[in-house]
Scaffold this motif. Structure first.
Motif, PDB file in Angstrom:
ATOM      1  N   VAL A  25     -59.257 -36.203 -17.420  1.00  0.00           N
ATOM      2  CA  VAL A  25     -58.901 -36.737 -16.107  1.00  0.00           C
ATOM      3  C   VAL A  25     -59.492 -35.571 -15.204  1.00  0.00           C
ATOM      4  O   VAL A  25     -60.092 -35.938 -14.067  1.00  0.00           O
ATOM      5  CB  VAL A  25     -57.352 -36.884 -15.917  1.00  0.00           C
ATOM      6  CG1 VAL A  25     -57.239 -36.947 -14.474  1.00  0.00           C
ATOM      7  CG2 VAL A  25     -57.056 -37.946 -16.729  1.00  0.00           C
ATOM      8  N   GLY A  26     -59.313 -34.318 -15.640  1.00  0.00           N
ATOM      9  CA  GLY A  26     -60.119 -33.159 -15.094  1.00  0.00           C
ATOM     10  C   GLY A  26     -61.384 -33.472 -14.615  1.00  0.00           C
ATOM     11  O   GLY A  26     -61.857 -33.295 -13.694  1.00  0.00           O
ATOM     12  N   ILE A  27     -62.259 -33.726 -15.943  1.00  0.00           N
ATOM     13  CA  ILE A  27     -63.631 -34.055 -15.698  1.00  0.00           C
ATOM     14  C   ILE A  27     -63.782 -35.042 -14.761  1.00  0.00           C
ATOM     15  O   ILE A  27     -64.641 -35.116 -13.886  1.00  0.00           O
ATOM     16  CB  ILE A  27     -64.314 -34.155 -17.088  1.00  0.00           C
ATOM     17  CG1 ILE A  27     -63.929 -32.886 -17.866  1.00  0.00           C
ATOM     18  CG2 ILE A  27     -65.794 -34.544 -17.015  1.00  0.00           C
ATOM     19  CD1 ILE A  27     -64.540 -33.187 -19.094  1.00  0.00           C
ATOM     20  N   ILE A  28     -63.317 -36.196 -14.983  1.00  0.00           N
ATOM     21  CA  ILE A  28     -63.423 -37.502 -14.086  1.00  0.00           C
ATOM     22  C   ILE A  28     -63.006 -37.172 -12.677  1.00  0.00           C
ATOM     23  O   ILE A  28     -63.773 -37.575 -11.803  1.00  0.00           O
ATOM     24  CB  ILE A  28     -62.658 -38.695 -14.562  1.00  0.00           C
ATOM     25  CG1 ILE A  28     -63.094 -39.059 -16.048  1.00  0.00           C
ATOM     26  CG2 ILE A  28     -62.732 -39.832 -13.706  1.00  0.00           C
ATOM     27  CD1 ILE A  28     -62.244 -40.269 -16.859  1.00  0.00           C
ATOM     28  N   PHE A  29     -62.025 -36.473 -12.510  1.00  0.00           N
ATOM     29  CA  PHE A  29     -61.882 -36.078 -11.214  1.00  0.00           C
ATOM     30  C   PHE A  29     -62.690 -35.195 -10.391  1.00  0.00           C
ATOM     31  O   PHE A  29     -63.044 -35.472  -9.328  1.00  0.00           O
ATOM     32  CB  PHE A  29     -60.251 -35.476 -11.038  1.00  0.00           C
ATOM     33  CG  PHE A  29     -59.832 -35.287  -9.915  1.00  0.00           C
ATOM     34  CD1 PHE A  29     -58.811 -36.125  -9.341  1.00  0.00           C
ATOM     35  CD2 PHE A  29     -59.934 -34.400  -8.918  1.00  0.00           C
ATOM     36  CE1 PHE A  29     -58.270 -36.195  -8.094  1.00  0.00           C
ATOM     37  CE2 PHE A  29     -59.298 -33.844  -7.848  1.00  0.00           C
ATOM     38  CZ  PHE A  29     -58.478 -34.899  -7.229  1.00  0.00           C
ATOM     39  N   PHE A  30     -63.265 -34.239 -11.266  1.00  0.00           N
ATOM     40  CA  PHE A  30     -64.431 -33.200 -10.715  1.00  0.00           C
ATOM     41  C   PHE A  30     -65.543 -33.969 -10.347  1.00  0.00           C
ATOM     42  O   PHE A  30     -66.146 -33.682  -9.348  1.00  0.00           O
ATOM     43  CB  PHE A  30     -64.502 -32.168 -11.711  1.00  0.00           C
ATOM     44  CG  PHE A  30     -65.720 -31.351 -11.439  1.00  0.00           C
ATOM     45  CD1 PHE A  30     -65.380 -30.315 -10.294  1.00  0.00           C
ATOM     46  CD2 PHE A  30     -66.958 -31.474 -11.839  1.00  0.00           C
ATOM     47  CE1 PHE A  30     -66.378 -29.456  -9.863  1.00  0.00           C
ATOM     48  CE2 PHE A  30     -68.088 -30.599 -11.556  1.00  0.00           C
ATOM     49  CZ  PHE A  30     -67.786 -29.332 -10.325  1.00  0.00           C
ATOM     50  N   LEU A  31     -65.847 -35.163 -11.205  1.00  0.00           N
ATOM     51  CA  LEU A  31     -67.090 -35.941 -10.845  1.00  0.00           C
ATOM     52  C   LEU A  31     -66.793 -36.891  -9.742  1.00  0.00           C
ATOM     53  O   LEU A  31     -67.718 -37.354  -9.192  1.00  0.00           O
ATOM     54  CB  LEU A  31     -67.379 -36.735 -12.042  1.00  0.00           C
ATOM     55  CG  LEU A  31     -67.979 -35.592 -13.349  1.00  0.00           C
ATOM     56  CD1 LEU A  31     -68.312 -36.526 -14.638  1.00  0.00           C
ATOM     57  CD2 LEU A  31     -69.106 -34.985 -13.069  1.00  0.00           C
ATOM     58  N   THR A  32     -65.506 -37.325  -9.375  1.00  0.00           N
ATOM     59  CA  THR A  32     -65.341 -38.386  -8.582  1.00  0.00           C
ATOM     60  C   THR A  32     -64.637 -38.229  -7.295  1.00  0.00           C
ATOM     61  O   THR A  32     -64.494 -39.056  -6.522  1.00  0.00           O
ATOM     62  CB  THR A  32     -64.586 -39.641  -9.356  1.00  0.00           C
ATOM     63  OG1 THR A  32     -63.293 -39.221  -9.589  1.00  0.00           O
ATOM     64  CG2 THR A  32     -65.342 -40.095 -10.466  1.00  0.00           C
ATOM     65  N   TRP A  33     -64.244 -36.929  -7.045  1.00  0.00           N
ATOM     66  CA  TRP A  33     -63.373 -36.494  -5.910  1.00  0.00           C
ATOM     67  C   TRP A  33     -64.152 -36.826  -4.731  1.00  0.00           C
ATOM     68  O   TRP A  33     -63.503 -37.283  -3.591  1.00  0.00           O
ATOM     69  CB  TRP A  33     -62.748 -35.025  -6.071  1.00  0.00           C
ATOM     70  CG  TRP A  33     -63.831 -34.036  -5.510  1.00  0.00           C
ATOM     71  CD1 TRP A  33     -64.372 -33.205  -6.411  1.00  0.00           C
ATOM     72  CD2 TRP A  33     -64.162 -33.548  -4.271  1.00  0.00           C
ATOM     73  NE1 TRP A  33     -65.188 -32.362  -5.660  1.00  0.00           N
ATOM     74  CE2 TRP A  33     -65.086 -32.453  -4.544  1.00  0.00           C
ATOM     75  CE3 TRP A  33     -63.558 -33.812  -3.001  1.00  0.00           C
ATOM     76  CZ2 TRP A  33     -65.338 -31.769  -3.196  1.00  0.00           C
ATOM     77  CZ3 TRP A  33     -64.013 -33.291  -1.831  1.00  0.00           C
ATOM     78  CH2 TRP A  33     -65.032 -32.288  -2.011  1.00  0.00           C
ATOM     79  N   LYS A  34     -65.537 -36.652  -4.574  1.00  0.00           N
ATOM     80  CA  LYS A  34     -66.140 -36.835  -3.325  1.00  0.00           C
ATOM     81  C   LYS A  34     -65.982 -38.509  -2.907  1.00  0.00           C
ATOM     82  O   LYS A  34     -65.692 -38.650  -1.796  1.00  0.00           O
ATOM     83  CB  LYS A  34     -67.597 -36.230  -3.269  1.00  0.00           C
ATOM     84  CG  LYS A  34     -67.983 -35.224  -2.480  1.00  0.00           C
ATOM     85  CD  LYS A  34     -69.252 -34.813  -2.855  1.00  0.00           C
ATOM     86  CE  LYS A  34     -69.332 -33.588  -2.238  1.00  0.00           C
ATOM     87  NZ  LYS A  34     -70.945 -32.982  -2.108  1.00  0.00           N
ATOM     88  N   PRO A  35     -66.642 -39.282  -3.768  1.00  0.00           N
ATOM     89  CA  PRO A  35     -66.571 -40.616  -3.285  1.00  0.00           C
ATOM     90  C   PRO A  35     -64.894 -41.049  -2.891  1.00  0.00           C
ATOM     91  O   PRO A  35     -64.567 -41.763  -2.159  1.00  0.00           O
ATOM     92  CB  PRO A  35     -66.885 -41.530  -4.533  1.00  0.00           C
ATOM     93  CG  PRO A  35     -67.316 -40.550  -5.439  1.00  0.00           C
ATOM     94  CD  PRO A  35     -67.259 -39.048  -5.066  1.00  0.00           C
ATOM     95  N   LEU A  36     -64.113 -40.650  -3.925  1.00  0.00           N
ATOM     96  CA  LEU A  36     -62.556 -40.934  -3.319  1.00  0.00           C
ATOM     97  C   LEU A  36     -62.249 -40.395  -1.873  1.00  0.00           C
ATOM     98  O   LEU A  36     -61.427 -41.025  -1.488  1.00  0.00           O
ATOM     99  CB  LEU A  36     -61.676 -40.343  -4.546  1.00  0.00           C
ATOM    100  CG  LEU A  36     -61.567 -41.069  -6.005  1.00  0.00           C
ATOM    101  CD1 LEU A  36     -60.768 -40.373  -7.000  1.00  0.00           C
ATOM    102  CD2 LEU A  36     -61.302 -42.403  -5.666  1.00  0.00           C
ATOM    103  N   PHE A  37     -62.644 -39.203  -1.871  1.00  0.00           N
ATOM    104  CA  PHE A  37     -62.259 -38.596  -0.647  1.00  0.00           C
ATOM    105  C   PHE A  37     -62.765 -39.404   0.614  1.00  0.00           C
ATOM    106  O   PHE A  37     -62.380 -39.526   1.755  1.00  0.00           O
ATOM    107  CB  PHE A  37     -62.949 -37.043  -0.578  1.00  0.00           C
ATOM    108  CG  PHE A  37     -62.939 -36.521   0.933  1.00  0.00           C
ATOM    109  CD1 PHE A  37     -61.379 -35.994   1.260  1.00  0.00           C
ATOM    110  CD2 PHE A  37     -63.938 -36.470   1.642  1.00  0.00           C
ATOM    111  CE1 PHE A  37     -61.606 -35.312   2.639  1.00  0.00           C
ATOM    112  CE2 PHE A  37     -64.069 -35.625   2.872  1.00  0.00           C
ATOM    113  CZ  PHE A  37     -62.763 -35.073   3.187  1.00  0.00           C
ATOM    114  N   LYS A  38     -64.064 -39.863   0.281  1.00  0.00           N
ATOM    115  CA  LYS A  38     -64.731 -40.705   1.306  1.00  0.00           C
ATOM    116  C   LYS A  38     -64.035 -41.914   1.765  1.00  0.00           C
ATOM    117  O   LYS A  38     -64.106 -42.558   2.636  1.00  0.00           O
ATOM    118  CB  LYS A  38     -66.333 -41.057   0.977  1.00  0.00           C
ATOM    119  CG  LYS A  38     -67.231 -39.538   1.080  1.00  0.00           C
ATOM    120  CD  LYS A  38     -68.404 -39.813   0.470  1.00  0.00           C
ATOM    121  CE  LYS A  38     -69.564 -40.323   1.311  1.00  0.00           C
ATOM    122  NZ  LYS A  38     -70.802 -40.352   0.310  1.00  0.00           N
TER     123      LYS A  38
END
Lengths: 239, 263
Positions: B134-147
């Motif tokens: 989850v940490g790896i997926i979160f690191f890779l996807t936080w930007k689009p999720l933030f947007k």
């Protein structure tokens, strides 16, 4: 080739026919205003062009269909009409802009200075005034140096002075960066002052062309009803 | 106890991190619903003599994605209504299945309230695997999720595949919630998902700060809660949540104090 080309566009949402057979072109460097009364389908037209609502017909933006816009996303900037945003969200302006920046780009400081966002970079979003927030949204739309700006009533939620500021910015961006702008407005005065092309929409396309010729008394009556008339403004702008 | 600490801290950190988006997207009710999906899954696991956590993961994932699908394809209903229907349905299904089970199943109550004694070495390894993933997926996807969190339409126009990331987030949330149940318990998982992130929001000025503070508060809550549960001989889940609420109140008071000083 036109920057934006729309052919025989129909939009039906929840069984309601919102747009009926619209066809038009928007050329490079134009400020094209979409005008019409409330509920006439102006915002829906803008959203159809951006691939945000389903439609029938043909739309081409820089030669691409709306569902292909992800491939040229950096060439498109968009400011929605009402931004539903949690003002308590802990975000500063710089953080918001950087998150929306294309990987290869850095913050365009000159453009941000032109829009008046540079001085706001360290401010939290929740502390901004309506006008400042609108400028940030314009900065967000301009972030990746787009070729086309889509602005949906960009001054709707701010005061008269703030609104004038936003429209002047739009004009400056057109002059300095030759950006094509598609502007939704219900304000005919704004169209006369700032646009060099107009699309009158009331579910159908009632007029298109340069505002002085397209906005006849008959068209205005069809759009807004009653004994409406338009008088040329003494301070004519940018055509 | 050591196993519980390691597994608890790992799941606490993961839940708190995901909780940042749960809180900012105002979908705390969704966390409750997913926890109840896991409840139905655990009951199904007992009914079919399967590993209850594995059953909870699959049922949560299936129902969370189904709820996401309905949210996008049933425009006549509000999100709250759809979550409410799934929430009640999952709770009812769980209770119905418990009725079908022969005799009184004490194991089920461990899952409702959390049981640190029951955590095995295998659970610790699973927690480590899930947290890293989850940490790896979160690191890779936080930007689009933030947007998407800032504005869905602007995100879509800027090239973010909004539905893909929304489903991915639902999936992550479902898996992590189901996996956390053994430590914290079904009833209290949503609290750990929401409270550390809400406390972090009280004291953060930037989004990055909120992520870091939520992570730290989540880890601290689980650590202090498990220690407290060991010394006071109380339910682990309840003790963890009480500690996190204590931290939330402290951040709230700290925020009010700072605002008063600023004036």
């Amino acid at each position: 080739m036109a920057t934006i080309s729309v052919r025989n566009l129909h939009v039906t949402l929840n069984s309601h026919h919102i747009l009926d057979g619209l066809s038009f072109n928007i050329e490079k460097g134009d400020i094209a205003a979409i005008i019409g009364p409330n509920g006439s389908g102006k915002t829906t037209l803008l959203k159809a062009m951006l691939g945000l609502v389903p439609y029938q017909g043909e739309i081409q933006i820089l030669g691409r269909a709306p569902w292909e816009l992800a491939e040229i996303a950096s060439k498109i900037g968009y400011v929605p009409q009402r931004l539903e945003f949690d003002r308590t969200m802990p975000v500063i302006v710089e953080e918001l802009l950087k998150a929306h920046l294309s990987a290869k780009n850095s913050l365009p400081k000159d453009t941000l200075a032109l829009i008046g966002v540079k001085a706001l970079l360290s401010q939290s979003l929740g502390s901004l005034s309506g006008g400042e927030f609108q400028r940030v949204l314009l900065g967000l739309a301009m972030l990746n140096e787009p070729e086309i700006l889509f602005l949906d009533e960009p001054a709707a939620s701010i005061d008269i002075e703030g609104a004038a500021e936003v429209y002047k910015l739009m004009e400056t961006l057109r002059k300095e960066k030759a950006i094509t702008t598609v502007l939704v407005s219900h304000d005919v005065d704004v169209v006369y002052r700032y646009a060099n092309s107009v699309l009158c929409v009331n579910h159908k396309l009632l007029c298109k062309g340069i505002p002085e010729k397209a906005l006849t008394k008959e068209v205005i009556e069809k759009l807004y009803g009653g004994n409406q008339a338009v008088y040329a403004h003494k301070e004519k702008r940018n055509v | 106890m050591q196993r519980a600490l390691v597994a608890g801290v790992l799941m606490g950190a993961t839940l708190s991190l995901l909780g940042v988006f749960v809180v900012l997207r105002r979908s705390a009710f969704f966390g409750d619903a997913v926890a109840h999906f896991a409840f139905a899954g655990i009951a199904l696991g007992f009914l079919f003599a399967m590993n209850p956590i594995v059953a909870a993961v699959f049922v949560s994932l299936f129902l969370a994605l189904g709820m996401g699908y309905l949210q996008n394809h049933a425009p006549t209903q509000s999100l709250d209504t759809i979550i409410g229907i799934f929430f009640s349905g999952a709770a009812a299904l769980g209770i119905f299945i418990i009725g079908l089970l022969e005799g009184y199943r004490v194991d089920l109550f461990q899952f409702l309230f959390g049981d640190i004694i029951a955590i095995s070495f295998q659970d610790v390894i699973t927690a480590l695997f899930i947290s890293v993933l989850v940490g790896i997926i979160f690191f890779l996807t936080w930007k689009p999720l933030f947007k998407i969190t800032f504005n869905r339409e602007i995100a879509q126009v800027s090239g973010v595949r909004v539905r893909f990331y929304e489903y991915l987030f639902l999936g992550l949330l479902a898996v992590v919630t189901a996996m956390s149940i053994k430590v914290v318990g079904i009833i209290l998982v949503p609290a750990l998902l929401v409270i550390p992130a809400a406390a972090a929001k009280n004291i953060s000025r930037t989004f990055r700060q909120m992520m870091v503070y939520a992570l730290l508060i989540g880890v601290l809550s689980v650590f202090m809660g498990l220690m407290g549960s060991f010394y006071f001989n109380t339910a682990s889940g309840a003790t963890i949540v009480l500690f996190s609420i204590f931290i939330f109140i402290a951040t709230l008071l700290g925020r009010s104090y700072n605002r008063r000083m600023d004036k």
